[in-house]
Design an enzyme around this catalytic site. Structure first.
Site, PDB file in Angstrom:
ATOM      1  N   PHE A   1       0.853  -1.189   0.000  1.00  0.00           N
ATOM      2  CA  PHE A   1       0.000   0.000   0.000  1.00  0.00           C
ATOM      3  C   PHE A   1       0.895   1.247   0.000  1.00  0.00           C
ATOM      4  O   PHE A   1       1.839   1.331   0.794  1.00  0.00           O
ATOM      5  CB  PHE A   1      -0.893  -0.025   1.242  1.00  0.00           C
TER       6      PHE A   1
ATOM      7  N   ASP B   1       2.183  -5.101   8.549  1.00  0.00           N
ATOM      8  CA  ASP B   1       0.981  -4.268   8.497  1.00  0.00           C
ATOM      9  C   ASP B   1      -0.227  -5.204   8.362  1.00  0.00           C
ATOM     10  O   ASP B   1      -0.308  -5.990   7.408  1.00  0.00           O
ATOM     11  CB  ASP B   1       1.067  -3.304   7.303  1.00  0.00           C
TER      12      ASP B   1
ATOM     13  N   TYR C   1     -10.623   1.071  10.718  1.00  0.00           N
ATOM     14  CA  TYR C   1     -11.868   1.373   9.993  1.00  0.00           C
ATOM     15  C   TYR C   1     -12.186   0.382   8.896  1.00  0.00           C
ATOM     16  O   TYR C   1     -13.176   0.549   8.205  1.00  0.00           O
ATOM     17  CB  TYR C   1     -11.840   2.799   9.424  1.00  0.00           C
ATOM     18  N   LYS C   2     -11.348  -0.625   8.694  1.00  0.00           N
ATOM     19  CA  LYS C   2     -11.640  -1.621   7.657  1.00  0.00           C
ATOM     20  C   LYS C   2     -12.448  -2.751   8.286  1.00  0.00           C
ATOM     21  O   LYS C   2     -13.587  -2.551   8.670  1.00  0.00           O
ATOM     22  CB  LYS C   2     -10.328  -2.074   7.007  1.00  0.00           C
TER      23      LYS C   2
ATOM     24  N   ARG D   1     -12.543  -4.874  -7.090  1.00  0.00           N
ATOM     25  CA  ARG D   1     -12.178  -5.422  -5.785  1.00  0.00           C
ATOM     26  C   ARG D   1     -13.428  -5.597  -4.918  1.00  0.00           C
ATOM     27  O   ARG D   1     -14.224  -4.678  -4.777  1.00  0.00           O
ATOM     28  CB  ARG D   1     -11.209  -4.438  -5.135  1.00  0.00           C
TER      29      ARG D   1
HETATM   30  C1  LIG Z   1      -5.728   1.096   4.494  1.00  0.00           C
HETATM   31  C2  LIG Z   1      -4.259   0.959   4.672  1.00  0.00           C
HETATM   32  C3  LIG Z   1      -3.533   1.960   5.317  1.00  0.00           C
HETATM   33  C4  LIG Z   1      -4.233   3.219   5.749  1.00  0.00           C
HETATM   34  O1  LIG Z   1      -3.414   4.111   6.398  1.00  0.00           O
HETATM   35  P1  LIG Z   1      -4.062   5.416   7.055  1.00  0.00           P
HETATM   36  O2  LIG Z   1      -2.978   6.000   7.829  1.00  0.00           O
HETATM   37  O3  LIG Z   1      -5.249   4.976   7.850  1.00  0.00           O
HETATM   38  O4  LIG Z   1      -4.555   6.286   5.935  1.00  0.00           O
HETATM   39  C5  LIG Z   1      -2.182   1.764   5.513  1.00  0.00           C
HETATM   40  N1  LIG Z   1      -1.577   0.632   5.096  1.00  0.00           N
HETATM   41  C6  LIG Z   1      -2.252  -0.342   4.456  1.00  0.00           C
HETATM   42  C7  LIG Z   1      -1.544  -1.588   4.021  1.00  0.00           C
HETATM   43  C8  LIG Z   1      -3.610  -0.212   4.219  1.00  0.00           C
HETATM   44  O5  LIG Z   1      -4.281  -1.163   3.579  1.00  0.00           O
END
Ligand SMILES: *Cc1c(COP(=O)(O)O)cnc(C)c1O
Length: 436
Positions: free
Chosen positions: A130, A199, A224-225, A395
């Site tokens: 990401f 992560d 939030y996911k 997705r």
């Molecule tokens: C969704 C996601 C993030 C989100 O980071 P924020 O700091 O909440 O914007 C970070 N890393 C990964 C791998 C994600 O999927």
């Protein structure tokens, strides 16, 4: 044997997790396949947040830091989350964003790895990680004169050389839904003296995770996911107890101090994970996140993460099977691994370049827009336009807490109709928006 709508209804009738759906405020007419991006609101969240605002804040005001136990909310939520990720008691705090927590742990990991071996100057990660993870690593590398090395998944093991300090990976890939073998990769990294940062943004609440079992070093993840904590919910951070009290984390604010209300001019880090807090915590947001975690606590008596995983795999298997049976001949492919051990809780379909309107693009974006107009909410992730290995992706995230097998049937039926009618080719579905 093809699967029918009746088969799907029979699966729902046998589903012991089906009652969990009643915990969520799902809008009518929506099949929500985007819980991997923003989870659905737990029904309890609105009343909980209202109570925090009107009573705890409105009436009790500053007393609530003590009387409503606001002060230790990051730790209490961390303990509630811990069983989902294989963490122990007092090893997790819910705080800040994933990006900020990554900065903290990556910095600490670099300090620890380079204390003994200053010659280790590299962070290794995956090219399709990401982007925020890569940007945070890039920033740290610039700050410290280190190098970020990006590789493809099959090249990770070969990249674990003696000049690497930290391996930073996302357990389940946000684009493809492919899942790494955390224990095997961590062991391979440790054999070379390399620390691992994992992560869990697409893992926590989606797949069983065992951080301690894998011997991982540091971990972060998203609220939030799949945890359904609300937009911009506080994220979490875990540090293995062998590392937690070594080094300051770089954002050494007063909430990570051993005695914040002593107001001393010098910083004394709190022992353990509390030092990974920075400043005053967002109590309203943490309260909403607690409602998301409460659903997982309720799921414990129904088999917890193991049962949720079984259902998640059944949902994603069914989706793949139905798409292949009912949507054949429309240029769709599968980006997500079929092997259960390598799959998270989402399915990503590809579409070839040149399959779009007038032979332009893939049409994947427009297909997703047409599905959203029908109430089937997934999302689109852009590929590299045919220049490399990433195709455009449709997705679909599957959250076993609130999705059933008939939902999967209906989603695929809408997809079939969108493709067969050519309705996705309408101009309104081919205009792009800021957030995809
Ligand atoms: C969704 C996601 C993030 C989100 O980071 P924020 O700091 O909440 O914007 C970070 N890393 C990964 C791998 C994600 O999927």
């Amino acid at each position: 044997m093809t699967t029918t709508l009746q088969d799907c209804r029979a699966l729902d009738a046998q589903d012991l997790l089906a009652p969990l759906r009643s915990h969520f405020a799902l809008p009518t007419g929506v099949i929500y396949l985007d819980g991997n991006s923003l989870g659905v609101a737990p029904k309890a969240a609105a009343a909980r947040v209202a109570d925090v605002v009107t009573r705890e804040w409105g009436t009790d005001l500053i007393k609530s830091w003590n009387t409503a136990s606001w002060f230790d909310l990051p730790q209490r939520l961390g303990n509630q989350l811990a069983p989902l990720i294989g963490a122990g008691k007092d090893e997790v705090v819910c705080t800040d964003s994933t990006s900020i927590n990554l900065y903290k742990v990556l910095s600490a990991a670099l300090n620890i790895a380079r204390e003994d071996s200053p010659a280790r100057k590299r962070i290794v990660s995956e090219r399709s990680n990401f982007p925020t993870d890569l940007y945070i690593a890039e920033g740290l590398c610039k700050e410290r004169g280190l190098e970020l090395v990006l590789v493809e998944p099959e090249e990770i093991t070969a990249a674990l050389t003696s000049d690497v300090a930290v391996l930073m990976l996302t357990h389940v890939n946000y684009r493809t839904g492919a899942m790494h073998d955390m224990a095997a990769i961590t062991a391979a990294a440790h054999a070379q003296g390399i620390l691992c940062v994992w992560d869990l943004a697409h893992s926590a609440g989606a797949v069983p995770v065992d951080l301690n079992g894998a011997g991982a070093d540091f971990s972060i993840g998203c609220g939030y996911k799949y945890l359904n904590g609300g937009p911009g919910a506080p994220a979490f951070v875990w540090v293995h107890p062998r590392h937690a009290s070594r080094f300051w984390q770089p954002l050494s604010g007063w909430w990570g101090h051993a005695a914040p209300f002593a107001f001393t001019p010098d910083y004394q880090p709190a022992p353990g994970i509390t030092r990974y807090l920075c400043g005053t915590q967002p109590i309203i947001s943490l309260s909403a996140l607690q409602c998301g975690l409460d659903v997982f606590t309720a799921a414990q008596s129904l088999g917890g993460m193991a049962a949720l995983r079984t259902k998640s795999l059944a949902l994603t298997d069914l989706f793949i099977q139905l798409v292949e049976e009912r949507c054949a001949g429309h240029g769709l492919g599968l980006a997500t691994p079929r092997d259960h051990a390598q799959r998270g809780s989402q399915v990503c379909l590809t579409r070839d370049e040149g399959a779009g309107v007038g032979g332009q693009g893939s049409g994947a974006y427009a297909i997703v827009q047409a599905l959203i107009a029908r109430g089937v909410i997934g999302d689109f992730r852009k590929g590299d336009g045919g220049t490399g290995r990433h195709k455009d992706i449709l997705r679909f995230g599957f959250t076993p807490l609130y999705l059933g097998f008939e939902d999967v049937w209906n989603a695929v039926e809408h997809l079939r109709q969108v493709l067969e009618s050519g309705e996705w080719q309408k101009a309104e579905f081919n205009q792009t928006h800021a957030v995809t």
